[in-house]
Design an enzyme around this catalytic site. Structure first.
Site, PDB file in Angstrom:
ATOM      1  N   ASP A 136      27.524  33.565  52.323  1.00  0.00           N
ATOM      2  CA  ASP A 136      27.689  34.266  50.929  1.00  0.00           C
ATOM      3  C   ASP A 136      28.411  35.662  51.282  1.00  0.00           C
ATOM      4  OD1 ASP A 136      27.442  34.689  48.158  1.00  0.00           O
ATOM      5  OD2 ASP A 136      25.429  34.328  48.385  1.00  0.00           O
ATOM      6  N   GLU A 169      32.702  33.447  48.394  1.00  0.00           N
ATOM      7  CA  GLU A 169      33.063  34.867  48.230  1.00  0.00           C
ATOM      8  C   GLU A 169      33.477  34.824  46.671  1.00  0.00           C
ATOM      9  OE1 GLU A 169      37.018  36.076  48.470  1.00  0.00           O
ATOM     10  OE2 GLU A 169      36.308  34.166  47.835  1.00  0.00           O
ATOM     11  N   TRP A 170      33.173  34.151  45.983  1.00  0.00           N
ATOM     12  CA  TRP A 170      33.292  34.003  44.503  1.00  0.00           C
ATOM     13  C   TRP A 170      34.790  34.362  44.037  1.00  0.00           C
ATOM     14  CZ3 TRP A 170      30.547  39.004  45.817  1.00  0.00           C
ATOM     15  CH2 TRP A 170      29.153  38.589  46.376  1.00  0.00           C
ATOM     16  N   GLY A 171      35.764  33.754  45.131  1.00  0.00           N
ATOM     17  CA  GLY A 171      37.110  33.871  44.720  1.00  0.00           C
ATOM     18  C   GLY A 171      37.769  35.354  44.641  1.00  0.00           C
ATOM     19  N   ASP A 172      37.046  36.356  44.805  1.00  0.00           N
ATOM     20  CA  ASP A 172      37.509  37.671  44.920  1.00  0.00           C
ATOM     21  C   ASP A 172      38.725  37.648  45.690  1.00  0.00           C
ATOM     22  OD1 ASP A 172      35.494  37.946  43.175  1.00  0.00           O
ATOM     23  OD2 ASP A 172      34.493  39.455  44.522  1.00  0.00           O
ATOM     24  N   ASN A 173      38.875  37.139  46.655  1.00  0.00           N
ATOM     25  CA  ASN A 173      39.972  37.433  47.926  1.00  0.00           C
ATOM     26  C   ASN A 173      40.935  36.287  47.924  1.00  0.00           C
ATOM     27  OD1 ASN A 173      38.656  40.073  49.365  1.00  0.00           O
ATOM     28  ND2 ASN A 173      37.097  38.953  48.939  1.00  0.00           N
ATOM     29  N   ASP A 191      29.405  33.182  39.566  1.00  0.00           N
ATOM     30  CA  ASP A 191      28.306  32.071  39.508  1.00  0.00           C
ATOM     31  C   ASP A 191      28.492  31.530  38.124  1.00  0.00           C
ATOM     32  OD1 ASP A 191      27.334  32.914  41.976  1.00  0.00           O
ATOM     33  OD2 ASP A 191      25.617  33.602  41.326  1.00  0.00           O
TER      34      ASP A 191
END
Length: 388
Positions: A136, A169-173, A191
């Site tokens: 995570d 990492e939630w697609g942030d990067n 999520d």
């Protein structure tokens, strides 16, 4: 030698989208060894193992403290037998074991993260016999995502035990741009939430309903394939939506070659939920060895057509009714040649004939020689496998 760094990822893993179960969606931090053992038992007894599910993944909050040398241990109250014994139990059922950590100082649940302890933790997981790591991205101030995940990739490789690395990492990067050589799957969004089309606002972040997350996958399909998958988050089948919504949710995750990680309580799911999660005809679309995600072929007044190329020149086609009303399907195959916008797959039904098989009703639907006419209820799908 890997493309970056001295080590590499374990290349022969996750050649089809991983299938399993994760504790978070249903249980969050309320986890213990009894739950995990009972879930492993249920995965076998319910027919999910026979349908292809193999990973039992414990998410956040399993952690106890680090010892004087810095090695992590399981929470002694929740896991009195220790993590190695629990892993051994899951393996004894013919299943594989997944665990959770975080690239920051602390996990999202406030437990010890792996920052600065990556090699120790990878060694510990290897010694326990872990097969899968969800990693995570909470409490990562000052870190760069690619570098942090590269460090854990190398740590896992050096520990020597093949472990699937799930990047969260939630697609942030934009992990799809850099993660192919690092992880085996990467989250593309925040999520998931068990609703058809909503945003659940948590203040400084949101979780998303099924359609919202599906729409966020636009433009990503050319990055995925065997060994490296886009991950739109875990399944919410059996967690409170309607039967048709569960069926549509499961179908679309299969169509876009998403990992199939169940998030319900396997120990007491009803027969409807079990039948959705274990539908081998639908799962075979997800697990197709070609590993190509579906593309949206058309949309009209809430009715979408999605097309997925399959191995052996077969195709999967899903009609998705996003709307609040029933929709009529009138689809003349000969007027609708398929041409993949990202890859070289194409078919013209004037020159090729296919038999139609309804993967939810397990029945023949004629062939592409005849126009398809059907009624599709609200929030539901019609999914066909086209066989020559």
């Amino acid at each position: 030698m890997g493309a970056k760094g001295f080590c590499q990822k374990f290349d022969d893993l996750a050649q089809t989208p991983p299938m399993g179960w994760n504790s978070w969606n249903k249980f969050a931090c309320d986890v213990n060894e009894e739950l995990i053992r009972e879930t492993a038992d249920a995965m076998v007894a319910s027919g999910m193992k026979d349908a292809g599910y193999e990973y039992i993944i414990i998410d956040d909050c399993w952690h106890g403290e680090r010892d004087e040398k810095g090695f992590i241990h399981a929470n002694k109250e929740k896991f009195p037998s220790g993590m190695k014994a629990l892993v051994d139990y899951v393996h004894s059922k013919g299943l594989k074991f997944g665990i959770y950590s975080d690239a920051g100082w602390q996990t999202c649940g406030g437990k010890p993260g792996s920052r600065g302890r990556e090699y120790q933790d990878a060694q510990t997981y290897a010694e326990w016999g872990v097969d899968y790591l969800k990693y995570d991205w909470c409490n990562t101030e000052g870190l760069k995502a690619e570098g942090a995940y590269l460090t854990m990739r190398d740590a896992l490789y050096e520990a020597g035990k093949p472990i699937v690395l799930s990047i969260c990492e939630w697609g942030d990067n934009q992990p799809w741009e850099w993660a192919e050589d690092i992880g085996h799957l990467w989250r593309t969004t925040g999520d998931i939430y068990p609703c058809w089309d909503c945003e659940e606002d948590h203040g400084d972040w949101s979780s998303w309903g099924i359609l919202r997350i599906l729409d966020m996958q636009k433009g990503l399909r050319n990055y995925a394939g065997p060994g490296h998958w886009n991950d739109p988050d875990m399944l919410e089948v059996g967690n409170g939506m309607s039967t048709s919504e569960d069926r549509a949710h499961f179908t679309m995750w299969c169509m876009i070659a998403a990992p199939l990680i169940a998030g319900n309580d396997l120990r007491n799911m009803n027969e409807t939920t079990r039948a959705i999660l274990t539908n081998k005809d639908v799962i075979s679309i997800n697990q197709d060895r070609l590993g190509v995600q579906a593309f949206k072929y058309s949309e009209d007044d809430g009715l979408e057509v999605w097309v997925k190329p399959l191995a052996n020149d077969e195709w999967a086609v899903t009609f998705l009714n996003r709307s609040e009303q029933e929709r009529k399907i009138d689809f003349n195959w000969k007027d609708h040649p398929f041409e993949d916008p990202d890859f070289s797959y194409k078919v013209d039904f004037n020159n090729a004939q296919y038999k139609l098989y309804d993967v939810w009703k397990h029945t023949s639907m004629g062939s592409t020689q005849k126009e398809l006419e059907a009624s599709l209820p609200s929030h539901d799908v019609l999914t066909l496998r086209l066989k020559s």
